[in-house]
Design a protein around this motif. Structure first.
Motif, PDB file in Angstrom:
ATOM      1  N   TYR A   1      -2.102   9.454   7.658  1.00 17.05           N
ATOM      2  CA  TYR A   1      -1.111   8.786   6.963  1.00 17.05           C
ATOM      3  C   TYR A   1      -0.804   9.545   5.404  1.00 17.05           C
ATOM      4  O   TYR A   1       0.182   9.577   5.160  1.00 17.05           O
ATOM      5  CB  TYR A   1      -1.561   7.307   6.854  1.00 17.05           C
ATOM      6  CG  TYR A   1      -0.622   6.294   6.145  1.00 17.05           C
ATOM      7  CD1 TYR A   1       0.585   5.956   6.550  1.00 17.05           C
ATOM      8  CD2 TYR A   1      -0.867   6.013   4.975  1.00 17.05           C
ATOM      9  CE1 TYR A   1       1.406   5.150   6.085  1.00 17.05           C
ATOM     10  CE2 TYR A   1       0.100   5.040   4.165  1.00 17.05           C
ATOM     11  CZ  TYR A   1       1.118   4.618   4.672  1.00 17.05           C
ATOM     12  OH  TYR A   1       1.913   3.966   4.209  1.00 17.05           O
ATOM     13  N   LYS A   2      -2.032   9.582   5.033  1.00 15.52           N
ATOM     14  CA  LYS A   2      -1.876  10.304   3.535  1.00 15.52           C
ATOM     15  C   LYS A   2      -1.161  11.852   3.720  1.00 15.52           C
ATOM     16  O   LYS A   2      -0.449  12.137   2.851  1.00 15.52           O
ATOM     17  CB  LYS A   2      -3.178  10.343   2.941  1.00 15.52           C
ATOM     18  CG  LYS A   2      -3.797   9.145   2.541  1.00 15.52           C
ATOM     19  CD  LYS A   2      -5.188   9.230   1.847  1.00 15.52           C
ATOM     20  CE  LYS A   2      -5.440   7.823   1.442  1.00 15.52           C
ATOM     21  NZ  LYS A   2      -6.992   7.970   0.903  1.00 15.52           N
ATOM     22  N   ARG A   3      -1.308  12.569   4.859  1.00 16.27           N
ATOM     23  CA  ARG A   3      -0.680  13.631   4.795  1.00 16.27           C
ATOM     24  C   ARG A   3       0.923  13.572   5.153  1.00 16.27           C
ATOM     25  O   ARG A   3       1.776  14.376   4.651  1.00 16.27           O
ATOM     26  CB  ARG A   3      -1.155  14.592   5.973  1.00 16.27           C
ATOM     27  CG  ARG A   3      -2.538  15.200   5.906  1.00 16.27           C
ATOM     28  CD  ARG A   3      -3.035  16.157   6.833  1.00 16.27           C
ATOM     29  NE  ARG A   3      -2.986  15.649   8.163  1.00 16.27           N
ATOM     30  CZ  ARG A   3      -4.057  15.127   8.557  1.00 16.27           C
ATOM     31  NH1 ARG A   3      -5.147  14.809   7.845  1.00 16.27           N
ATOM     32  NH2 ARG A   3      -3.936  14.472  10.025  1.00 16.27           N
TER      33      ARG A   3
ATOM     34  N   TYR B   1       0.862  -1.313   0.032  1.00 10.55           N
ATOM     35  CA  TYR B   1      -0.154   0.055   0.000  1.00 10.55           C
ATOM     36  C   TYR B   1       0.878   1.146  -0.292  1.00 10.55           C
ATOM     37  O   TYR B   1       0.700   2.397  -0.617  1.00 10.55           O
ATOM     38  CB  TYR B   1      -0.948   0.108   1.244  1.00 10.55           C
ATOM     39  CG  TYR B   1      -1.793   1.197   1.274  1.00 10.55           C
ATOM     40  CD1 TYR B   1      -2.848   1.451   0.450  1.00 10.55           C
ATOM     41  CD2 TYR B   1      -1.557   2.074   2.173  1.00 10.55           C
ATOM     42  CE1 TYR B   1      -3.744   2.588   0.294  1.00 10.55           C
ATOM     43  CE2 TYR B   1      -2.523   3.263   2.585  1.00 10.55           C
ATOM     44  CZ  TYR B   1      -3.477   3.352   1.581  1.00 10.55           C
ATOM     45  OH  TYR B   1      -4.205   4.608   1.620  1.00 10.55           O
TER      46      TYR B   1
ATOM     47  N   ASN C   1      -6.353   9.620   6.640  1.00  7.93           N
ATOM     48  CA  ASN C   1      -5.840  10.804   6.131  1.00  7.93           C
ATOM     49  C   ASN C   1      -4.573  11.476   7.017  1.00  7.93           C
ATOM     50  O   ASN C   1      -3.785  12.065   6.018  1.00  7.93           O
ATOM     51  CB  ASN C   1      -7.124  11.798   6.470  1.00  7.93           C
ATOM     52  CG  ASN C   1      -8.450  11.814   5.821  1.00  7.93           C
ATOM     53  OD1 ASN C   1      -8.214  11.122   4.669  1.00  7.93           O
ATOM     54  ND2 ASN C   1      -9.600  12.239   6.325  1.00  7.93           N
TER      55      ASN C   1
ATOM     56  N   THR D   1      -6.017  -0.890   0.429  1.00  5.17           N
ATOM     57  CA  THR D   1      -6.293   0.125   1.227  1.00  5.17           C
ATOM     58  C   THR D   1      -6.826  -0.348   2.513  1.00  5.17           C
ATOM     59  O   THR D   1      -7.672  -1.178   2.666  1.00  5.17           O
ATOM     60  CB  THR D   1      -7.448   1.082   0.595  1.00  5.17           C
ATOM     61  OG1 THR D   1      -6.953   1.474  -0.663  1.00  5.17           O
ATOM     62  CG2 THR D   1      -7.745   2.254   1.365  1.00  5.17           C
TER      63      THR D   1
ATOM     64  N   ASP E   1       1.556   6.675  -6.595  1.00  5.30           N
ATOM     65  CA  ASP E   1       0.079   7.105  -7.228  1.00  5.30           C
ATOM     66  C   ASP E   1      -0.422   5.990  -8.238  1.00  5.30           C
ATOM     67  O   ASP E   1      -1.140   6.319  -9.087  1.00  5.30           O
ATOM     68  CB  ASP E   1       0.102   8.466  -7.865  1.00  5.30           C
ATOM     69  CG  ASP E   1       0.781   9.551  -7.183  1.00  5.30           C
ATOM     70  OD1 ASP E   1       0.411   9.752  -5.974  1.00  5.30           O
ATOM     71  OD2 ASP E   1       1.536  10.443  -7.666  1.00  5.30           O
TER      72      ASP E   1
ATOM     73  N   LEU F   1       2.538  11.099   3.999  1.00  2.00           N
ATOM     74  CA  LEU F   1       3.106  10.619   2.736  1.00  2.00           C
ATOM     75  C   LEU F   1       3.353  11.895   1.867  1.00  2.00           C
ATOM     76  O   LEU F   1       4.176  12.057   0.878  1.00  2.00           O
ATOM     77  CB  LEU F   1       2.311   9.523   1.902  1.00  2.00           C
ATOM     78  CG  LEU F   1       2.371   7.996   2.476  1.00  2.00           C
ATOM     79  CD1 LEU F   1       1.577   7.187   1.950  1.00  2.00           C
ATOM     80  CD2 LEU F   1       3.641   7.834   2.983  1.00  2.00           C
ATOM     81  N   ASP F   2       2.211  12.669   1.856  1.00  2.00           N
ATOM     82  CA  ASP F   2       2.214  14.161   1.015  1.00  2.00           C
ATOM     83  C   ASP F   2       3.413  14.949   1.019  1.00  2.00           C
ATOM     84  O   ASP F   2       4.245  15.417   0.148  1.00  2.00           O
ATOM     85  CB  ASP F   2       0.871  14.633   0.973  1.00  2.00           C
ATOM     86  CG  ASP F   2      -0.393  14.136   0.145  1.00  2.00           C
ATOM     87  OD1 ASP F   2       0.161  13.305  -0.530  1.00  2.00           O
ATOM     88  OD2 ASP F   2      -1.486  14.368   0.609  1.00  2.00           O
TER      89      ASP F   2
ATOM     90  N   SER G   1       0.805   4.017  -2.941  1.00  2.00           N
ATOM     91  CA  SER G   1       0.715   5.415  -2.716  1.00  2.00           C
ATOM     92  C   SER G   1       1.842   6.159  -3.027  1.00  2.00           C
ATOM     93  O   SER G   1       1.702   7.417  -3.619  1.00  2.00           O
ATOM     94  CB  SER G   1       0.399   5.583  -1.114  1.00  2.00           C
ATOM     95  OG  SER G   1      -0.512   4.652  -0.729  1.00  2.00           O
TER      96      SER G   1
END
Length: 123
Positions: free
Chosen positions: A73-75, A47, A71, A61, A54, A77-78, A51
């Motif tokens: 976690y995604k921040r 995953y 969210n 997921t 992309d 990674l961003d 991620s």
């Protein structure tokens, strides 16, 4: 995902990772943080790889966590993806996709290539 890795591919990936560690140490720290976070949250390394590249991986997921955790976690990674040298991480995961994202992550966690040779199933 079952992957079959040769020692040569694992050593090449490790060399690329060592260059990132030497030439872009701050990027390496962010990448290491992402791998540790993935492990702590018990998400699949696949995953993380999807991620970072992309790539759509709905089957990977995590469904066992709240949206707020996902969210967060995604921040994180961003923040890694916004680094000006992120292309090095993207190259690492793209070029060595055949050995599997999980094995790349284990190399990041200082596992040796010889410990990762052969078929394994790591998520």
């Amino acid at each position: 995902m079952i992957t079959l890795s040769s020692i040569e591919n694992l050593q090449e990936a490790l060399q690329k990772l060592e260059r990132i560690k030497k030439d872009a140490s701050y990027l390496h720290e962010k990448l290491l943080h992402a791998v540790h976070l993935t492990r702590a949250l018990q998400f699949k390394y696949h995953y993380l790889g999807c991620s970072l590249l992309d790539v759509d991986c709905k089957e990977e997921t995590p469904t066992f966590v709240s949206d707020s955790i996902l969210n967060m976690y995604k921040r994180e990674l961003d923040a890694l993806k916004k680094d000006s040298q992120f292309y090095l991480v993207k190259q690492l995961f793209s070029n060595y996709e055949s050995i599997g994202y999980a094995k790349i992550c284990l190399l990041i966690l200082d596992r040796t290539p010889t410990s990762l040779v052969g078929p394994t199933s790591i998520k």
